[in-house]
Design an enzyme around this catalytic site. Structure first.
Site: not given
Ligand code: DX5
Ligand code: ZN
Length: 223
Positions: A37, A66, A68, A137, A142, A175, A197
């Site tokens: 990010m 990924h 961002m 998503m 974020g 995700d 996550g």
């Molecule tokens: C969010 C990320 C995700 C995040 C997911 O912007 O892209 O990959 O780490 O985390 P959980 O599974 O906790 O929603």
């Molecule tokens: Zn992600």
């Protein structure tokens, strides 16, 4: 094919990153999900190349990166060199998406495109044949630990139908807010790769949770 599980290291303990990576190495997970990010495309900053290189040093499974970030084209070769197996860019961050996808392939990686919750699946139609993966998503990107947005389910069904004719091999990844409670619905809607996550790293037994996620059989729930 059994679905893929990609633990998101964003939820790992960064002070014990090697320990958490080794837990994933020894688990039934398929990939490491690596969230980059930039504080511009999303209102948060995670980590960049030094951390990713450190992850690569210990990880024995492919890195699912990924991005961002704005202007991802500028960094594709560096992410490939840092060890990415899959590079996913955001539809909303790419003016010349077709060119970006070609650049990811030219760098020797699988190419993915992520779409934010407000972005319709249909916008990917003209590039779908060129893609290895679409990342849907299910939260606004974020932050980890956000609540799953239920509208994602119909987007997955739509993407599954669209890819059935254009690109049946497409990996459909979800995700955000994925856990053991919504996984069956997501599988039934057509997704076959899952980022998790908090569901993994905040669990009392993360490795066992990975195993539960991996071995959940949504088939028995099908009508
Ligand atoms: C969010 C990320 C995700 C995040 C997911 O912007 O892209 O990959 O780490 O985390 P959980 O599974 O906790 O929603
Ligand atoms: Zn992600």
């Amino acid at each position: 094919m059994k679905h893929l599980i990609a633990p998101s290291l964003l939820a790992a303990d960064f002070a014990n990153l090697q320990r958490d990576i080794e837990m994933v190495n020894s688990s039934e997970a398929d990939w490491f999900h690596v969230d980059v990010m930039d504080g511009v495309f999303v209102p948060n900053i995670s980590f960049g190349f030094p951390v990713m290189e450190a992850i690569k040093k210990h990880a024995t499974k492919p890195l699912d990166v990924h991005l961002m970030i704005v202007n991802p084209d500028q960094y594709i070769e560096r992410f490939a060199a840092a060890g990415a197996a899959v590079i996913t860019v955001h539809y909303e961050a790419c003016t010349h998406l077709h060119r970006t996808i070609q650049a990811i392939h030219a760098a020797g990686c699988k190419a993915g495109v992520a779409i934010n919750p407000h972005t319709p699946v249909a916008l990917l139609k003209e590039v779908l044949a060129d893609l290895d993966l679409v990342l849907v998503m299910s939260v606004n990107p974020g932050f980890g630990g956000q609540k799953f947005i239920p509208n994602t389910l119909h987007k997955l069904r739509e993407l599954k139908a669209l890819s059935a004719t254009i690109n049946p091999e497409l990996i459909i990844e979800v995700d955000g807010g994925v856990d053991i409670h919504n996984l069956a619905d997501l599988i039934q809607a057509g997704a076959n790769a899952f980022v998790a996550g908090n569901a993994i790293f905040a669990a009392t037994a993360p490795k066992e949770m990975i195993s539960e996620l991996k071995n959940l059989n949504a088939g028995i729930l099908k009508v």
